[in-house]
Scaffold this active site. Structure first.
Site, PDB file in Angstrom:
ATOM      1  N   ASP A  99       0.852  -1.190   0.000  1.00  0.00           N
ATOM      2  CA  ASP A  99       0.000   0.000   0.000  1.00  0.00           C
ATOM      3  C   ASP A  99       0.890   1.242   0.000  1.00  0.00           C
ATOM      4  O   ASP A  99       1.351   1.680  -1.040  1.00  0.00           O
ATOM      5  CB  ASP A  99      -0.949  -0.062   1.192  1.00  0.00           C
ATOM      6  CG  ASP A  99      -2.104   0.923   1.118  1.00  0.00           C
ATOM      7  OD1 ASP A  99      -2.271   1.595   0.086  1.00  0.00           O
ATOM      8  OD2 ASP A  99      -2.854   1.010   2.095  1.00  0.00           O
ATOM      9  N   THR A 103       5.856   0.135   5.327  1.00  0.00           N
ATOM     10  CA  THR A 103       6.122  -1.070   6.116  1.00  0.00           C
ATOM     11  C   THR A 103       7.164  -1.937   5.420  1.00  0.00           C
ATOM     12  O   THR A 103       8.133  -2.373   6.041  1.00  0.00           O
ATOM     13  CB  THR A 103       4.821  -1.868   6.353  1.00  0.00           C
ATOM     14  OG1 THR A 103       3.892  -1.029   7.054  1.00  0.00           O
ATOM     15  CG2 THR A 103       5.087  -3.118   7.166  1.00  0.00           C
ATOM     16  N   ASP A 155      -7.457  -7.865   6.292  1.00  0.00           N
ATOM     17  CA  ASP A 155      -8.452  -7.625   7.330  1.00  0.00           C
ATOM     18  C   ASP A 155      -8.855  -6.170   7.479  1.00  0.00           C
ATOM     19  O   ASP A 155      -8.215  -5.270   6.951  1.00  0.00           O
ATOM     20  CB  ASP A 155      -7.897  -8.102   8.678  1.00  0.00           C
ATOM     21  CG  ASP A 155      -6.850  -7.139   9.230  1.00  0.00           C
ATOM     22  OD1 ASP A 155      -7.039  -6.636  10.352  1.00  0.00           O
ATOM     23  OD2 ASP A 155      -5.834  -6.890   8.553  1.00  0.00           O
TER      24      ASP A 155
END
Length: 171
Positions: A99, A103, A155
């Site tokens: 995204d 990270t 999630d």
């Protein structure tokens, strides 16, 4: 009540996994491959991907989190480190979704400290909407421009990972 808009079916996922698994098998033939799944989101993808890779390889996990709800906090927290020795090995980081890229940039920097022979990235979804850093995705099953994606391991506040396909979640 949330609305789920189907983006990628189970059948499409299986088809792409087979193609990516074959490509990885060819590219890493005669190499010392270690798949490192980024927890928690990659576990479903990694489980299916490893069965599509026909060459010997090892699997490990790394826990990293930067999300709260639908937004990245900007702070990466490592919750688990790999157990295997990574020095002089070919590392393939397996991520559910690329995204912002923040990270995976931090994870890549962390893994480099172990002196691997190589590091590449495999993502189920390469999403461009919120990309903040330039980082290469070497293998991706699907590319999406936008949306908040759930299902197949992805999630929303720890829910909906169990959905067998990939959906755009509308709250």
């Amino acid at each position: 009540m949330p609305e789920f808009i189907l983006l990628i079916s189970e059948q499409e996922i299986k088809k792409q996994l087979k193609k990516i698994g074959q490509k990885i098998s060819i590219d890493y033939k005669d190499k010392d491959l270690v798949l490192i799944g980024v927890l928690k989101g990659s576990f479903v993808f990694l489980a299916d991907l490893t069965r599509q890779i026909s060459i010997d390889h090892e699997i490990d996990f790394l826990g990293a989190s930067s999300y709260s709800g639908t937004s990245s906090t900007g702070q990466i927290v490592f919750t688990k480190q790999p157990d295997l020795k990574l020095e002089n090995r070919d590392i393939l980081l397996v991520e559910d979704i690329m995204d912002t890229g923040n990270t995976l940039l931090k994870i890549t920097e962390f893994i480099k400290k172990s002196n691997p022979k190589s590091i590449k990235i495999c993502a189920l979804i390469d999403k461009h909407e919120r990309r903040e850093v330039k980082i290469a995705v070497d293998y991706s099953c699907f590319s999406l421009e936008k949306g908040f994606i759930v299902g197949y391991g992805l999630d929303y506040d720890e829910k909906y990972r169990n959905l067998p396909a990939i959906y755009d979640l509308k709250l």
